[in-house]
Scaffold this motif. Sequence first.
Motif, PDB file in Angstrom:
ATOM      1  N   ASN A  64      37.567 -24.216  21.553  1.00  0.00           N
ATOM      2  CA  ASN A  64      36.981 -24.051  22.884  1.00  0.00           C
ATOM      3  C   ASN A  64      36.771 -22.582  23.220  1.00  0.00           C
ATOM      4  N   HIS A  65      35.521 -22.218  23.518  1.00  0.00           N
ATOM      5  CA  HIS A  65      35.187 -20.837  23.862  1.00  0.00           C
ATOM      6  C   HIS A  65      34.985 -20.679  25.366  1.00  0.00           C
ATOM      7  N   PHE A  66      35.666 -19.663  25.927  1.00  0.00           N
ATOM      8  CA  PHE A  66      35.494 -19.300  27.332  1.00  0.00           C
ATOM      9  C   PHE A  66      35.043 -17.844  27.391  1.00  0.00           C
ATOM     10  N   LEU A  67      33.993 -17.586  28.155  1.00  0.00           N
ATOM     11  CA  LEU A  67      33.494 -16.221  28.309  1.00  0.00           C
ATOM     12  C   LEU A  67      34.198 -15.577  29.501  1.00  0.00           C
ATOM     13  N   ILE A  68      34.871 -14.459  29.260  1.00  0.00           N
ATOM     14  CA  ILE A  68      35.663 -13.796  30.293  1.00  0.00           C
ATOM     15  C   ILE A  68      34.960 -12.514  30.754  1.00  0.00           C
ATOM     16  N   ASP A  69      34.728 -12.436  32.054  1.00  0.00           N
ATOM     17  CA  ASP A  69      34.091 -11.259  32.663  1.00  0.00           C
ATOM     18  C   ASP A  69      32.811 -10.856  31.944  1.00  0.00           C
ATOM     19  N   ASP A  70      32.147 -11.834  31.352  1.00  0.00           N
ATOM     20  CA  ASP A  70      30.882 -11.616  30.647  1.00  0.00           C
ATOM     21  C   ASP A  70      31.000 -10.555  29.545  1.00  0.00           C
ATOM     22  N   SER A  71      32.235 -10.366  29.030  1.00  0.00           N
ATOM     23  CA  SER A  71      32.390  -9.291  28.046  1.00  0.00           C
ATOM     24  C   SER A  71      33.204  -9.668  26.811  1.00  0.00           C
ATOM     25  N   TRP A  72      34.068 -10.696  26.899  1.00  0.00           N
ATOM     26  CA  TRP A  72      34.843 -11.106  25.727  1.00  0.00           C
ATOM     27  C   TRP A  72      35.147 -12.601  25.789  1.00  0.00           C
ATOM     28  N   TYR A  73      35.439 -13.144  24.608  1.00  0.00           N
ATOM     29  CA  TYR A  73      35.743 -14.572  24.522  1.00  0.00           C
ATOM     30  C   TYR A  73      37.244 -14.818  24.432  1.00  0.00           C
ATOM     31  N   LEU A  74      37.703 -15.786  25.196  1.00  0.00           N
ATOM     32  CA  LEU A  74      39.035 -16.350  25.026  1.00  0.00           C
ATOM     33  C   LEU A  74      38.834 -17.676  24.323  1.00  0.00           C
ATOM     34  N   VAL A  75      39.530 -17.873  23.217  1.00  0.00           N
ATOM     35  CA  VAL A  75      39.338 -19.082  22.404  1.00  0.00           C
ATOM     36  C   VAL A  75      40.608 -19.915  22.390  1.00  0.00           C
ATOM     37  N   ASP A  76      40.479 -21.144  22.808  1.00  0.00           N
ATOM     38  CA  ASP A  76      41.584 -22.098  22.853  1.00  0.00           C
ATOM     39  C   ASP A  76      41.506 -22.959  21.591  1.00  0.00           C
ATOM     40  N   LEU A  77      42.493 -22.793  20.699  1.00  0.00           N
ATOM     41  CA  LEU A  77      42.485 -23.509  19.418  1.00  0.00           C
ATOM     42  C   LEU A  77      43.447 -24.696  19.433  1.00  0.00           C
ATOM     43  N   PRO A  78      43.171 -25.721  18.630  1.00  0.00           N
ATOM     44  CA  PRO A  78      44.111 -26.842  18.502  1.00  0.00           C
ATOM     45  C   PRO A  78      45.453 -26.349  18.000  1.00  0.00           C
ATOM     46  N   GLY A  79      46.519 -27.031  18.379  1.00  0.00           N
ATOM     47  CA  GLY A  79      47.858 -26.633  17.960  1.00  0.00           C
ATOM     48  C   GLY A  79      48.104 -26.893  16.488  1.00  0.00           C
ATOM     49  N   TYR A  80      49.179 -26.298  15.967  1.00  0.00           N
ATOM     50  CA  TYR A  80      49.502 -26.500  14.558  1.00  0.00           C
ATOM     51  C   TYR A  80      50.717 -27.399  14.366  1.00  0.00           C
ATOM     52  N   GLY A  81      51.363 -27.829  15.434  1.00  0.00           N
ATOM     53  CA  GLY A  81      52.457 -28.780  15.295  1.00  0.00           C
ATOM     54  C   GLY A  81      51.963 -30.093  15.854  1.00  0.00           C
ATOM     55  N   TRP A  82      50.997 -30.643  15.194  1.00  0.00           N
ATOM     56  CA  TRP A  82      50.159 -31.670  15.772  1.00  0.00           C
ATOM     57  C   TRP A  82      50.900 -32.851  16.385  1.00  0.00           C
ATOM     58  N   ALA A  83      50.273 -33.387  17.397  1.00  0.00           N
ATOM     59  CA  ALA A  83      50.810 -34.575  18.068  1.00  0.00           C
ATOM     60  C   ALA A  83      50.648 -35.777  17.140  1.00  0.00           C
ATOM     61  N   LYS A  84      50.930 -36.942  17.654  1.00  0.00           N
ATOM     62  CA  LYS A  84      50.892 -38.145  16.828  1.00  0.00           C
ATOM     63  C   LYS A  84      49.442 -38.568  16.558  1.00  0.00           C
ATOM     64  N   VAL A  85      48.910 -38.022  15.470  1.00  0.00           N
ATOM     65  CA  VAL A  85      47.558 -38.383  15.059  1.00  0.00           C
ATOM     66  C   VAL A  85      47.586 -38.717  13.570  1.00  0.00           C
ATOM     67  N   SER A  86      46.481 -39.235  13.079  1.00  0.00           N
ATOM     68  CA  SER A  86      46.419 -39.656  11.679  1.00  0.00           C
ATOM     69  C   SER A  86      46.460 -38.454  10.740  1.00  0.00           C
ATOM     70  N   LYS A  87      46.818 -38.727   9.487  1.00  0.00           N
ATOM     71  CA  LYS A  87      46.865 -37.667   8.480  1.00  0.00           C
ATOM     72  C   LYS A  87      45.489 -37.050   8.275  1.00  0.00           C
TER      73      LYS A  87
END
Length: 201
Positions: A64-87
């Motif tokens: 997920n990309h968010f543009l901050i103050d029209d000058s830089w991106y804050l990127v929200d990445l999926p976690g690495y200790g994953w929840a209960k999902v398939s392999k």
Amino acid sequence: MKPIKSAEFIKSSAEVGECPAGDRPEYAFIGRSNVGKSSLINLLTNHSKLAKVSSKPGKTQLINHFLIDDSWYLVDLPGYGWAKVSKSQKASWKKMIAGYFETRENLTNVFVLIDSRLEPQRIDLEFVTSLGQAGMPITLVFTKVDKKGANKAQSNIAAFRKILKKEWEELPLHFITSTVTGQGKDDIIGYIREINEGIKE
């Protein structure tokens, strides 16, 4: 320290190739499920609903990309200790995140979030070490310092850093945060602004 004035959701990407053009500095936030990542992003951006906060771990499933103050991106990445999902889903997320780290040339810093309520977790230590070995610029963010008392949090943080010292010549910079009290907010934003100023020069 100037607060963030604007935060705009740009897009969610299932593959790295779908991410926005890499024409601005990019700061990625990643952590284990339930580390408080969405809450921290919302605190930093002064936007209570920018990142989706859920009681169910593993809500973030895309880049997920968010543009901050029209000058830089804050990127929200999926976690690495994953929840209960398939392999297969876990494998897909892992491949996506690895691809992101390997190919985003405008990636300026990776903020790795770690739950200060817990004693050092192998999964966190291994993830931080893997990024360090890959030469990624990383910063540690210890979250939820208000939950179990400052002394317990400081003890866990010190223990985490002590383990890293066994293999690291120089430890990554770290911040201590609380989305309840706002602790660490100005420090992180100020740090990002400092880096961005350095890039401009």
